[in-house]
Design a protein around this motif. Structure first.
Motif, PDB file in Angstrom:
ATOM      1  N   ASP C 251      19.774 -33.961  55.735  1.00 35.14           N
ATOM      2  CA  ASP C 251      18.427 -33.405  55.561  1.00 35.14           C
ATOM      3  C   ASP C 251      18.184 -32.328  56.611  1.00 35.14           C
ATOM      4  O   ASP C 251      17.556 -32.569  57.638  1.00 35.14           O
ATOM      5  CB  ASP C 251      17.389 -34.531  55.687  1.00 35.14           C
ATOM      6  CG  ASP C 251      15.965 -34.000  55.549  1.00 35.14           C
ATOM      7  OD1 ASP C 251      15.794 -32.848  55.097  1.00 35.14           O
ATOM      8  OD2 ASP C 251      15.030 -34.739  55.904  1.00 35.14           O
ATOM      9  N   LEU C 252      18.680 -31.133  56.343  1.00 35.07           N
ATOM     10  CA  LEU C 252      18.528 -30.064  57.336  1.00 35.07           C
ATOM     11  C   LEU C 252      17.081 -29.612  57.477  1.00 35.07           C
ATOM     12  O   LEU C 252      16.718 -29.011  58.490  1.00 35.07           O
ATOM     13  CB  LEU C 252      19.456 -28.890  57.012  1.00 35.07           C
ATOM     14  CG  LEU C 252      20.947 -29.214  57.222  1.00 35.07           C
ATOM     15  CD1 LEU C 252      21.814 -28.013  56.860  1.00 35.07           C
ATOM     16  CD2 LEU C 252      21.221 -29.627  58.673  1.00 35.07           C
ATOM     17  N   ASN C 253      16.232 -29.920  56.499  1.00 37.74           N
ATOM     18  CA  ASN C 253      14.793 -29.670  56.686  1.00 37.74           C
ATOM     19  C   ASN C 253      14.299 -30.292  57.983  1.00 37.74           C
ATOM     20  O   ASN C 253      13.363 -29.791  58.611  1.00 37.74           O
ATOM     21  CB  ASN C 253      13.981 -30.322  55.541  1.00 37.74           C
ATOM     22  CG  ASN C 253      14.029 -29.537  54.248  1.00 37.74           C
ATOM     23  OD1 ASN C 253      14.508 -28.407  54.203  1.00 37.74           O
ATOM     24  ND2 ASN C 253      13.531 -30.148  53.178  1.00 37.74           N
ATOM     25  N   PRO C 256      14.156 -27.785  61.564  1.00 37.07           N
ATOM     26  CA  PRO C 256      12.980 -27.007  61.985  1.00 37.07           C
ATOM     27  C   PRO C 256      11.720 -27.866  62.144  1.00 37.07           C
ATOM     28  O   PRO C 256      10.873 -27.559  62.992  1.00 37.07           O
ATOM     29  CB  PRO C 256      12.810 -25.966  60.865  1.00 37.07           C
ATOM     30  CG  PRO C 256      13.603 -26.476  59.707  1.00 37.07           C
ATOM     31  CD  PRO C 256      14.721 -27.289  60.296  1.00 37.07           C
ATOM     32  N   ILE C 257      11.614 -28.930  61.354  1.00 35.15           N
ATOM     33  CA  ILE C 257      10.414 -29.774  61.471  1.00 35.15           C
ATOM     34  C   ILE C 257      10.404 -30.502  62.817  1.00 35.15           C
ATOM     35  O   ILE C 257       9.397 -30.500  63.533  1.00 35.15           O
ATOM     36  CB  ILE C 257      10.321 -30.755  60.278  1.00 35.15           C
ATOM     37  CG1 ILE C 257      10.091 -29.960  58.982  1.00 35.15           C
ATOM     38  CG2 ILE C 257       9.206 -31.772  60.491  1.00 35.15           C
ATOM     39  CD1 ILE C 257      10.126 -30.786  57.704  1.00 35.15           C
ATOM     40  N   MET C 283      28.644 -27.361  56.311  1.00 31.91           N
ATOM     41  CA  MET C 283      27.401 -28.049  56.649  1.00 31.91           C
ATOM     42  C   MET C 283      27.094 -27.918  58.146  1.00 31.91           C
ATOM     43  O   MET C 283      25.927 -27.862  58.545  1.00 31.91           O
ATOM     44  CB  MET C 283      27.478 -29.521  56.230  1.00 31.91           C
ATOM     45  CG  MET C 283      27.675 -29.722  54.725  1.00 31.91           C
ATOM     46  SD  MET C 283      26.681 -28.626  53.642  1.00 31.91           S
ATOM     47  CE  MET C 283      25.048 -29.234  54.007  1.00 31.91           C
ATOM     48  N   LEU C 285      27.789 -25.250  59.918  1.00 32.25           N
ATOM     49  CA  LEU C 285      27.251 -23.892  60.061  1.00 32.25           C
ATOM     50  C   LEU C 285      25.847 -23.803  59.471  1.00 32.25           C
ATOM     51  O   LEU C 285      24.975 -23.100  60.009  1.00 32.25           O
ATOM     52  CB  LEU C 285      28.193 -22.890  59.397  1.00 32.25           C
ATOM     53  CG  LEU C 285      29.603 -22.845  60.036  1.00 32.25           C
ATOM     54  CD1 LEU C 285      30.548 -21.973  59.200  1.00 32.25           C
ATOM     55  CD2 LEU C 285      29.535 -22.332  61.473  1.00 32.25           C
ATOM     56  N   ALA C 286      25.615 -24.524  58.376  1.00 31.99           N
ATOM     57  CA  ALA C 286      24.259 -24.584  57.815  1.00 31.99           C
ATOM     58  C   ALA C 286      23.307 -25.191  58.846  1.00 31.99           C
ATOM     59  O   ALA C 286      22.176 -24.728  59.016  1.00 31.99           O
ATOM     60  CB  ALA C 286      24.258 -25.397  56.518  1.00 31.99           C
ATOM     61  N   MET C 289      22.281 -22.610  61.357  1.00 38.14           N
ATOM     62  CA  MET C 289      21.276 -21.677  60.845  1.00 38.14           C
ATOM     63  C   MET C 289      19.916 -22.347  60.660  1.00 38.14           C
ATOM     64  O   MET C 289      18.880 -21.691  60.748  1.00 38.14           O
ATOM     65  CB  MET C 289      21.731 -21.065  59.517  1.00 38.14           C
ATOM     66  CG  MET C 289      22.883 -20.090  59.663  1.00 38.14           C
ATOM     67  SD  MET C 289      22.722 -18.946  61.082  1.00 38.14           S
ATOM     68  CE  MET C 289      21.150 -18.185  60.743  1.00 38.14           C
ATOM     69  N   ALA C 290      19.931 -23.664  60.418  1.00 34.48           N
ATOM     70  CA  ALA C 290      18.654 -24.373  60.293  1.00 34.48           C
ATOM     71  C   ALA C 290      17.941 -24.481  61.640  1.00 34.48           C
ATOM     72  O   ALA C 290      16.776 -24.835  61.698  1.00 34.48           O
ATOM     73  CB  ALA C 290      18.876 -25.759  59.686  1.00 34.48           C
ATOM     74  N   LEU C 338      13.599 -15.728  64.309  1.00 36.83           N
ATOM     75  CA  LEU C 338      13.202 -16.860  63.463  1.00 36.83           C
ATOM     76  C   LEU C 338      12.110 -17.641  64.165  1.00 36.83           C
ATOM     77  O   LEU C 338      11.916 -17.548  65.372  1.00 36.83           O
ATOM     78  CB  LEU C 338      14.415 -17.760  63.188  1.00 36.83           C
ATOM     79  CG  LEU C 338      15.481 -17.082  62.311  1.00 36.83           C
ATOM     80  CD1 LEU C 338      16.775 -17.852  62.350  1.00 36.83           C
ATOM     81  CD2 LEU C 338      14.978 -16.944  60.881  1.00 36.83           C
ATOM     82  N   HIS C 339      11.429 -18.448  63.409  1.00 37.96           N
ATOM     83  CA  HIS C 339      10.321 -19.242  63.924  1.00 37.96           C
ATOM     84  C   HIS C 339      10.758 -20.087  65.122  1.00 37.96           C
ATOM     85  O   HIS C 339      11.690 -20.865  65.036  1.00 37.96           O
ATOM     86  CB  HIS C 339       9.812 -20.135  62.797  1.00 37.96           C
ATOM     87  CG  HIS C 339       8.585 -20.871  63.174  1.00 37.96           C
ATOM     88  ND1 HIS C 339       7.351 -20.252  63.241  1.00 37.96           N
ATOM     89  CD2 HIS C 339       8.374 -22.162  63.535  1.00 37.96           C
ATOM     90  CE1 HIS C 339       6.452 -21.140  63.588  1.00 37.96           C
ATOM     91  NE2 HIS C 339       7.040 -22.309  63.784  1.00 37.96           N
TER      92      HIS C 339
END
Lengths: 339, 339, 339, 339
Positions: C251-253, C256-257, C283, C285-286, C289-290, C338-339
């Motif tokens: 759950d890469l969401n 940032p959360i 994954m 590398l993803a 970026m997350a 990025l944020h």
């Protein structure tokens, strides 16, 4: 906001009401069903309900803050009864039994199931003629030919037909042969289908989505109701979870929750709910105790030879036993003072 | 592979057996419980069971291909009965009722709950003295002082104590005051705790993990059993799903599935399973029909004043009614020929 | 409410503050960590923060309405940096790489992994010596002997040790040999373990629970922090869903959360997150970026011969490639706004 | 079994082949797409592929044991490229960018979005004219009027149109105005819709179901392909889980898994995948690193004034930045040797 209108309300009175409701910043939807006429006001501003309630042409007015309105118990405390004719009803305080094969397969099969149901004084038969299948290469049902064959025998036997409709274009051709249109778990949020089912005067049984919430099931029912059709039945049939030991996770919690939120009858499908033949009876009885108004399950003379879902289908002996148990346990439930 | 050993097996015979089993490439674990001695062989090679079965010192030998062995019904078809003394048992074919508050709060509260249970001829009381809480700032229970107070009154009243143990170091201090150690849903895979509970001679009730599978629950029970303790009870208490209308999704499918896979008794916790007081009775009764051997639920004189879980706790009137319903429905269930 | 106290606050001043906060109906917890002293006030009444803020001995006061307080970004906007000594840190704006086998297996294996890490300028090594296993019959790790062997070589090479602690009693014996204590996904809500980890001065990496929410992960971190230990790292490692094509659903969401809610560093474990060796690099590398502050993954000289988790473990060639890619992509990420 | 037929195969040869395949107990489906003719054989018996492969009229024959056949990589290793004309393609090894509002709202809005896309050299625009909404009272889109308006401006600007079709009857009226028909997450298993989309010669982008498995997504694509349309794009858009901190759980694991199982291009929708505007860019970039062939996301000049989904929609500044980042990171990805 739900405004129930008098049957003799004039056009001008209706117009005045709509303007008044628009005036407080609410969008108005006019709903005309078999049983009544309503204005549904959707908005967020606070308002004094009495100012509208005092206007001409109104039967009653209700504040309903849920996302769903017309299917809510907040304006209609009295449970809705679905009358199928010939004294056959699905309603709160009663126990509907709906049984039959996953797929309609042949005339002989139809006759044998009907004989089985008659023997057990069951008057509603389920069966699929249009089958939703994950794979395009799987058996997709006998279609209209199967339905007409089924109708011939069911009509003669006084048995009501419950079958799935998969798309808008089927509604018209199926219409005269069907007593209850079933919306399958993959179509619970097929909003166009729901819209069209709102335009007909036949009962609709809506299955909970494969991973649908209780709230979404009620909103799907709202689609049909606001389209003009009040004859609705809700069905818990198991949801998708991480557990792999059963086909689905039968969420019996949904039964008392749906009954507390809506005036519509609720039935339970233990066959899809657990997916294992030997355990279907226990789960059916658990559904009765959870408060269901009916049980819908799969039966077949020779489950192991069924075209589909054989692993969760009862044979006639199991089915007859289950019907007896359901009726006994339901009689006992009636003697309890449950919520 | 499970090899049941004779009680009078000699050291040499045991040694020979282990060597034989190692010889086919299997790892051997020796298990000694209150009820028997076993060798568990784990491996993948095919073998001829008769060659081992014919050796000296063996009572019986069973092939069990599940991940769990000793808790499987494949070697022990006869249901396990948990004897708590004083004629109190939890077992297949019977209906255990375990009731009491979420948290033990005060001497007065203990006395009132006990009086309520005695009045209803219920002989097992649940309650928390060590409370697992998501937030470190929440009430964490009265601890050992609460347990001792509870024990004093429960002992005098002939009531058995069911309470959660959260960590290894608590087992020893709690031991003499507890009849059933409960492993909570957050500790179902706390393997060290399970290992240690395998070393004592007290009953252990294992709750299904918050998102635990049926298979994992059985494997957790296997930990305790293989550690030396056969006195195990499995508990379905609801799982985590996407549905938000209830606290958890009570998975009653788990009841017949667990009963078919294991010889251990299965109880249902409808309080955590739905989390809404008014619907706990229906779900308890649904649990009975699903085949549970017992129901464990929360009760309190004044649920709205309870330190924790008040929203899902029955008051004494609701609780008394429920007990009566459970017993009636269970009597009827016994007259049914279910799987 | 979080009240940061001055280091030279007097006992009397502290007492006055506690009374004042109690006076508005708030429960107070005193927290003393490596970095500061705090009073945590828990309650629901509204109050004027300035009346407390003006009192003596206070550094600052913050309103934090989340269930978690000390780990929240609402009072500490500055990201927390975890300093492991020897210039090795885990922190926002940096990219920690932690690699190594699922299980520590042998001295030779340790040496080869360390050589591989040194070659790639990686200074943190993961590995298990106490292994949580669903089955009691599976390999449970080399234990303290393995840890001491590992420590000998890691110390000599300047490599930091990241390893799982499973129970309270292990903390003391492991303490001197460990740089980061890992709390596994089955222990995220083992509150006693978290309490005890709050009492030591070593970094703690907390994995998200198998079906834990983001909120629960933060509350688990709050346990350790409120126990006295600020050296915390959060880890996303995949959650349990209905999808069966991967071991877990990464759950890469959550990255940032978590970063937006907490000041703690966040690392991603793609090995458990997808469970398929060939897809671990994508994954990882993803995850970069997350917004992850680090990647923790499994590597082994011969994954197919690994005692556990071989199917998700990279060989050294894949691992070296991945390390290079992570560093390149991270450099590019730094150039993005990025944020 | 997939049998690729020569274009000049005779009727008799086809007939012979079908008989031969039926002869081994396999059911045959004839498939004729834009790109080729196939016979799909479904059955379980073992057979010698060479006996069929040697027959006349065959280009090639493949054994495919998956539930899905034509979309499988097992018979077509070469990635499928979707050619939209004017040099615009969606394909493996490239990075498609599709952006635009949730709903088409007005001519001015259309023009501004198109200007924004042109400025960033983006040639595909998404937008909804028929909107699936849980509530029957919510805004349901501008319908065909909106689509025609959009078409006028998009055509002039050389922008391709990607929009959702909700029911069979819309296909015909929408056909001439649409470049890519999108099947929404609630219609992934609307098999009648998929059947009909198989009959047209336009690209179809299929979103993964709200709780759909990867396998089900591939089977839904199989429906369209076996209906005659090879122009398919798969889309990961987040699944429903228990986690409530994000709208959905973006399952980026699905990207490498889909790419390994199918020859179809895969795009990622980070807007629905996380549902929080500020985190959409990170998740988009994570999607690129996970291996996506394209990103589809929501943009609007004034997200806070959008008719729907404003909370997850980027403004033009954020959108322009993101486009730049995607292209940079994709260039870097191409230099990596990933699976």
């Amino acid at each position: 906001m739900i405004v129930q209108l008098k049957t003799d309300i004039s056009l001008l009175q209706t117009q005045n009401l709509i303007e008044k409701i628009n005036g407080i910043g609410y969008k108005v939807t006019e709903v005309k069903t078999q049983a009544g006429n309503y204005l549904i006001g959707i908005g967020k501003a606070a308002y004094d309900i009495r100012k509208i309630g005092a206007m001409d042409g109104i039967l009653d007015i209700h504040v309903v803050s849920d996302e769903y309105k017309l299917v809510s118990k907040k304006w209609k405390a009295k449970p809705t009864s679905i009358d199928l004719g010939d004294g056959i009803e699905i309603k709160d305080g009663d126990m509907a039994i709906i049984s039959g094969p996953c797929s309609i397969e042949s005339e002989e099969q139809i006759q044998r199931v009907i004989a089985h149901l008659k023997e057990n004084k069951v008057s509603m038969m389920r069966g699929g003629v249009f089958k939703p299948r994950s794979s395009p290469y799987a058996f997709r049902g006998l279609g209209m030919d199967g339905l007409k064959l089924w109708y011939k025998h069911a009509k003669a036997a006084g048995i009501k037909i419950v079958t799935e409709v998969m798309q808008v274009s089927q509604i018209e051709e199926m219409h005269d042969y069907v007593d209850i249109f079933q919306v399958g778990a993959r179509n619970t949020q097929n909003f166009n289908l729901l819209d069209e089912l709102g335009k007909i005067d036949k009962a609709v049984l809506i299955k909970r989505g494969i991973s649908g919430t209780i709230e979404e099931l009620l909103q799907s029912a709202e689609y049909v109701f606001s389209g003009g059709n009040e004859k609705l039945i809700l069905c818990e049939r198991g949801i998708r979870t991480y557990e792999r030991a059963s086909r689905n996770t039968l969420d019996l919690n949904a039964v008392p929750i749906l009954k507390s939120k809506s005036h519509l009858p609720v039935v339970v499908d233990p066959s899809h709910g657990i997916g294992i033949r030997d355990f279907v009876p226990q789960m059916a009885l658990a559904g009765v105790m959870a408060g269901a108004d009916g049980i819908i399950y799969e039966s077949h003379e020779h489950p192991d030879k069924a075209y589909s879902d054989g692993q969760q289908t009862l044979n006639f002996t199991q089915s007859s036993d289950l019907i007896g148990y359901i009726r006994k346990i339901f009689e006992m439930r009636k003697s309890f003072d449950l919520h």
